[in-house]
Design an enzyme around this catalytic site. Structure first.
Site, PDB file in Angstrom:
ATOM      1  CG  ASN A  46      -0.491   0.068   2.768  1.00  0.00           C
ATOM      2  OD1 ASN A  46       0.770  -0.647   2.684  1.00  0.00           O
ATOM      3  ND2 ASN A  46      -0.951   0.684   3.593  1.00  0.00           N
ATOM      4  CE1 TYR A  47       3.886   6.418  -2.783  1.00  0.00           C
ATOM      5  CE2 TYR A  47       1.955   7.759  -2.443  1.00  0.00           C
ATOM      6  CZ  TYR A  47       3.182   7.760  -2.893  1.00  0.00           C
ATOM      7  OH  TYR A  47       3.927   8.923  -2.933  1.00  0.00           O
ATOM      8  CG  LEU A  48       0.692   4.811   3.653  1.00  0.00           C
ATOM      9  CD1 LEU A  48       0.871   3.932   4.904  1.00  0.00           C
ATOM     10  CD2 LEU A  48      -0.695   5.505   3.768  1.00  0.00           C
ATOM     11  CG  ASP A 100      18.769  -2.815   6.602  1.00  0.00           C
ATOM     12  OD1 ASP A 100      19.680  -2.181   6.973  1.00  0.00           O
ATOM     13  OD2 ASP A 100      18.425  -2.952   5.217  1.00  0.00           O
TER      14      ASP A 100
END
EC number: 2.7.1.-
Length: 288
Positions: A92-94, A195
């Site tokens: 999903n893009y935020l 990371d």
């Protein structure tokens, strides 16, 4: 390629997703990243060669586990797939911006501490091997932290360098040094991001978010140490963390050992000045 990705995404969403906008995003040394849009819903897509499929699959596994903890906020995995020549992962893009304000930095520190408190695990490792960047990260379970870190983190990276013709130290001797230095440190296994540099953390409208994990169960100090290796975290982040889980005596000595793992990984990925940094760190650790 994009037609195949659109079709697989449509099959997953159970409605036709027709890409009307595609924007190449900056950042990332390993994969190409894009924002795609059909006019209603945007998604984040990472693309690499077809051989990269397993790397995306284990990345998805780590993201699923981190979401399960309900502690730190990570992107939701929509789809991992492949085309004739490529592999891809869709999240999903935020929209994001740097995490650099005191309030949200403090909050993220607290959330990371809550992650490190989550779950119960008696051994160090992970159910699958995964990747630190594009470097294989072995995660065979081990009861003793000093053995796990010395062999599967430091020894592993040194062996990879040796196979490239680079020898910074006698591997067996240095593994013994690391084992001895960590022998009296017996942490409880914590689920780690793995990371955690500032490029893998950002701020969304919903609060702090992190991504690109390399999860395993290890000493929580490893995550904190890496935040200090490349910098970029506000003092309030550490205050927030220690308000939930104070760091233990001896952390600042162990920090060099833990960060050597990431320095060696950068030697394997990029070479250059990281080799000198690794040699200096090895010499410092031997002098303890």
């Amino acid at each position: 390629m994009w037609q195949a990705i659109s079709q697989q995404l449509s099959d997953t969403l159970l409605f036709e997703y027709q890409i009307t906008e595609k924007v190449r995003l900056s950042g990332g040394d390993i994969s190409e990243s894009y924002m795609i849009n059909d006019g209603e819903q945007r998604y984040f897509v990472k693309i690499n060669d077809r051989e990269f499929l397993h790397k995306f699959e284990v990345e998805a596994e780590s993201l699923h586990l981190l979401r399960e903890t309900s502690t730190i906020f990570v992107p939701e995995v929509v789809l991992v797939g492949k085309t004739k020549n490529n592999a891809f992962i869709i999240l999903n893009y935020l929209p994001t911006k740097p995490l650099d304000d005191p309030e949200n930095s403090f909050k993220f520190g607290q959330q990371l501490a809550q992650l490190h408190q989550w779950g119960e695990q008696k051994e160090f490792g992970f159910d699958t091997d995964n990747y630190l960047g594009s470097t294989l990260q072995p995660n065979q379970w081990h009861k003793k932290w000093c053995m796990f870190f010395a062999e599967q983190r430091i020894g592993w990276q040194l062996q990879l360098l040796k196979e490239k013709g680079v020898t910074l130290v006698d591997i067996d001797d240095f593994i013994d040094v690391v084992k001895q230095l960590l022998a009296n440190h017996t942490p409880e296994p914590s689920l780690l991001h793995g990371d955690l540099w500032n490029g893998n953390v950002a701020l969304t409208a919903f609060g702090p978010i992190c991504f690109d994990p390399a999860c395993y169960w290890g000493d929580r100090e490893c995550d904190i140490a890496m935040t200090e290796l490349f910098g970029g975290f506000q003092p309030e982040f550490y205050q927030g963390y220690e308000s939930v889980m104070p760091l233990l005596p001896g952390y600042h000595e162990r920090k060099d050992i833990y960060n050597l793992y990431h320095i060696l990984n950068h030697c394997n990925l990029f070479g250059g000045h990281y080799l000198e940094q690794a040699q200096l760190t090895i010499n410092k650790i031997i002098s303890y």
